[in-house]
Write a protein that holds these residues in place. Structure first.
Motif, PDB file in Angstrom:
ATOM      1  N   ILE A   1      31.927  36.524  15.344  1.00 29.92           N
ATOM      2  CA  ILE A   1      31.487  38.051  15.746  1.00 29.92           C
ATOM      3  C   ILE A   1      30.878  38.528  14.438  1.00 29.92           C
ATOM      4  O   ILE A   1      31.394  38.147  13.044  1.00 29.92           O
ATOM      5  CB  ILE A   1      32.814  38.939  16.145  1.00 29.92           C
ATOM      6  CG1 ILE A   1      33.393  38.226  17.434  1.00 29.92           C
ATOM      7  CG2 ILE A   1      32.446  40.302  16.099  1.00 29.92           C
ATOM      8  CD1 ILE A   1      32.473  38.563  18.677  1.00 29.92           C
ATOM      9  N   GLU A   2      29.985  39.362  14.392  1.00 32.18           N
ATOM     10  CA  GLU A   2      29.437  39.828  13.205  1.00 32.18           C
ATOM     11  C   GLU A   2      29.168  41.389  13.020  1.00 32.18           C
ATOM     12  O   GLU A   2      29.214  42.048  14.163  1.00 32.18           O
ATOM     13  CB  GLU A   2      27.843  39.307  13.019  1.00 32.18           C
ATOM     14  CG  GLU A   2      27.050  39.571  11.568  1.00 32.18           C
ATOM     15  CD  GLU A   2      27.582  38.332  10.829  1.00 32.18           C
ATOM     16  OE1 GLU A   2      27.483  38.564   9.554  1.00 32.18           O
ATOM     17  OE2 GLU A   2      28.222  37.366  11.107  1.00 32.18           O
ATOM     18  N   LEU A   3      29.682  42.065  12.069  1.00 28.52           N
ATOM     19  CA  LEU A   3      29.697  43.172  11.979  1.00 28.52           C
ATOM     20  C   LEU A   3      27.921  43.875  11.750  1.00 28.52           C
ATOM     21  O   LEU A   3      27.118  42.886  11.098  1.00 28.52           O
ATOM     22  CB  LEU A   3      30.285  44.022  10.829  1.00 28.52           C
ATOM     23  CG  LEU A   3      31.676  43.726  10.914  1.00 28.52           C
ATOM     24  CD1 LEU A   3      32.174  44.074   9.435  1.00 28.52           C
ATOM     25  CD2 LEU A   3      32.197  44.745  11.740  1.00 28.52           C
TER      26      LEU A   3
ATOM     27  N   LEU B   1      29.588  45.689  16.669  1.00 24.62           N
ATOM     28  CA  LEU B   1      30.037  44.264  16.770  1.00 24.62           C
ATOM     29  C   LEU B   1      29.086  43.502  17.422  1.00 24.62           C
ATOM     30  O   LEU B   1      28.742  44.128  18.702  1.00 24.62           O
ATOM     31  CB  LEU B   1      31.497  43.966  17.149  1.00 24.62           C
ATOM     32  CG  LEU B   1      32.771  44.483  16.335  1.00 24.62           C
ATOM     33  CD1 LEU B   1      34.092  44.250  16.988  1.00 24.62           C
ATOM     34  CD2 LEU B   1      32.546  43.884  14.937  1.00 24.62           C
ATOM     35  N   VAL B   2      28.697  42.295  17.010  1.00 27.48           N
ATOM     36  CA  VAL B   2      27.621  41.279  17.744  1.00 27.48           C
ATOM     37  C   VAL B   2      28.228  39.889  18.098  1.00 27.48           C
ATOM     38  O   VAL B   2      28.946  39.576  17.017  1.00 27.48           O
ATOM     39  CB  VAL B   2      26.478  41.533  17.687  1.00 27.48           C
ATOM     40  CG1 VAL B   2      25.682  43.045  17.910  1.00 27.48           C
ATOM     41  CG2 VAL B   2      25.976  41.068  16.001  1.00 27.48           C
ATOM     42  N   LYS B   3      28.064  39.331  19.007  1.00 32.22           N
ATOM     43  CA  LYS B   3      28.154  37.867  18.909  1.00 32.22           C
ATOM     44  C   LYS B   3      27.290  37.418  17.920  1.00 32.22           C
ATOM     45  O   LYS B   3      25.875  37.375  18.162  1.00 32.22           O
ATOM     46  CB  LYS B   3      28.116  37.270  20.512  1.00 32.22           C
ATOM     47  CG  LYS B   3      29.180  37.760  21.158  1.00 32.22           C
ATOM     48  CD  LYS B   3      29.180  36.841  22.604  1.00 32.22           C
ATOM     49  CE  LYS B   3      30.279  37.126  23.507  1.00 32.22           C
ATOM     50  NZ  LYS B   3      30.246  36.911  24.942  1.00 32.22           N
ATOM     51  N   ALA B   4      27.790  36.637  17.001  1.00 31.55           N
ATOM     52  CA  ALA B   4      27.050  36.048  15.920  1.00 31.55           C
ATOM     53  C   ALA B   4      25.802  34.831  16.315  1.00 31.55           C
ATOM     54  O   ALA B   4      26.536  34.037  17.072  1.00 31.55           O
ATOM     55  CB  ALA B   4      27.843  35.797  14.634  1.00 31.55           C
ATOM     56  N   HIS B   5      24.924  34.837  15.602  1.00 28.04           N
ATOM     57  CA  HIS B   5      23.859  33.844  15.873  1.00 28.04           C
ATOM     58  C   HIS B   5      24.391  32.612  14.636  1.00 28.04           C
ATOM     59  O   HIS B   5      24.843  33.059  13.741  1.00 28.04           O
ATOM     60  CB  HIS B   5      22.637  34.231  15.404  1.00 28.04           C
ATOM     61  CG  HIS B   5      21.577  33.470  15.873  1.00 28.04           C
ATOM     62  ND1 HIS B   5      21.108  32.213  15.065  1.00 28.04           N
ATOM     63  CD2 HIS B   5      20.628  33.118  16.834  1.00 28.04           C
ATOM     64  CE1 HIS B   5      20.050  31.566  15.651  1.00 28.04           C
ATOM     65  NE2 HIS B   5      19.850  32.190  16.814  1.00 28.04           N
TER      66      HIS B   5
END
Ligand SMILES: [Zn+2]
Length: 316
Positions: free
Chosen positions: A58-60, A68-72
């Protein structure tokens, strides 16, 4: 979630299984053979729609509304498409357009297939493998094609919102109808991405990634099949990579800049001076020896670039 009503068309279609599997002894990758092709395909991947390959993390963000987003996926801190994703996408296409085996994990699904479609296995040095397993590997065999991670060279991360039903998940590769009859291998159409409320970190449309594919000991037909599966034939087509494919994410066009082969001097690779440019047209023509023409046409119909088609925003 936005809804466009219950009648949304399915975002995929099937390519039928081949009539039979054609296995042959692979050339191996431990030593390089004169008369076979060893070298590199260099080029770029261009994102036609946003691409999201999940890192699992997860990325800020600096966006208050979507913190918060699901990270690449990243490699060395840089956005990239992992070589494994690229290999998976290209392998699926090679499987569909050649007389290759069917890799399914589920025992019940396997039981419905004729025994000759069983996944290949390299139990000993003389084991015969199908075209896809020769190129990309099988249990006991490493394969003769290697995809490097493709780092982002132009473009940047963006946050996109996809329908929750299409959050990244894995899909079975082969499907059956209610009577248990095999429908074939499943491929998602290209189209306009659907919107929803699940935030993903993605590389935006127009992003460019560096492509490098190394190959060893391929015949002209095998290298031609690889180029065909990269969408280089006539008509050209785009690949689908990463997550949220049903929502039309991950449409990627491959631009091949050059196919370079190296002259083999005995068992040792020649120096730089002995590299030469291969003729992609000749290789694509040679590929017909391994291709199933009707399946390739079917795949062209599914994977042709289509900016107009709407992708479903709900269950289908
Ligand atoms: Zn196989």
């Amino acid at each position: 979630m936005t809804s466009r009503g219950p009648q949304e068309p399915k975002p995929y279609a099937f390519v039928p299984l081949p009539d039979r599997v054609e296995r042959g002894k692979p050339a191996g990758h431990d030593s390089l053979h004169r008369g076979l092709l060893t070298g590199t395909i260099a080029g770029e991947l261009v994102a036609l729609t946003p691409v999201h390959v999940a890192s699992g993390g997860i990325e800020l963000t600096d966006n208050n509304r979507i913190p918060l987003v699901k990270a690449h996926f990243r490699t060395d801190g840089r956005a990239a498409i992992p070589g494994s994703s690229l290999k998976g996408a290209v392998r699926s296409i090679v499987e569909a357009i050649t007389r290759s085996c069917v890799r399914v994990r589920s025992r019940t699904l396997r039981d419905r297939l004729a025994p000759e479609f069983e996944p290949c296995e390299a139990r000993d040095r003389n084991a015969a493998l199908c075209p896809a397993c020769r190129l990309f590997g099988a249990p006991g065999y490493q394969g003769q094609v290697r995809f490097a991670d493709a780092p982002l060279i132009q473009g940047q991360f963006t946050t996109i919102l996809v329908p929750s039903l299409f959050a990244p998940r894995t899909h079975a590769r082969v499907y059956y109808d209610r009577s248990g009859k095999v429908k074939g291998r499943k491929f998602y159409f290209h189209g306009q991405p659907a919107r929803g409320n699940v935030p993903l970190e993605a590389c935006g449309a127009g992003s460019r990634f560096r492509l490098q594919v190394d190959f060893a000991n391929l015949t002209e037909a095998e290298l031609g099949v690889l180029l065909t599966a990269l969408g280089q034939g006539d008509p050209p087509f785009a690949l689908k990579l990463g997550g949220a494919k049903p929502a039309c994410l991950g449409s990627v066009e491959v631009k091949v800049h050059c196919v370079e082969t190296r002259d083999i001097d005995g068992e040792v690779l020649g120096l730089e001076g002995s590299a030469r440019k291969a003729d992609p047209e000749g290789l694509l023509a040679a590929a017909t020896a391994l291709l199933i023409r009707t399946n390739l046409e079917r795949l062209h119909g599914i994977l042709r670039k289509d900016g107009q088609r709407l992708c479903p925003s709900q269950s289908y």
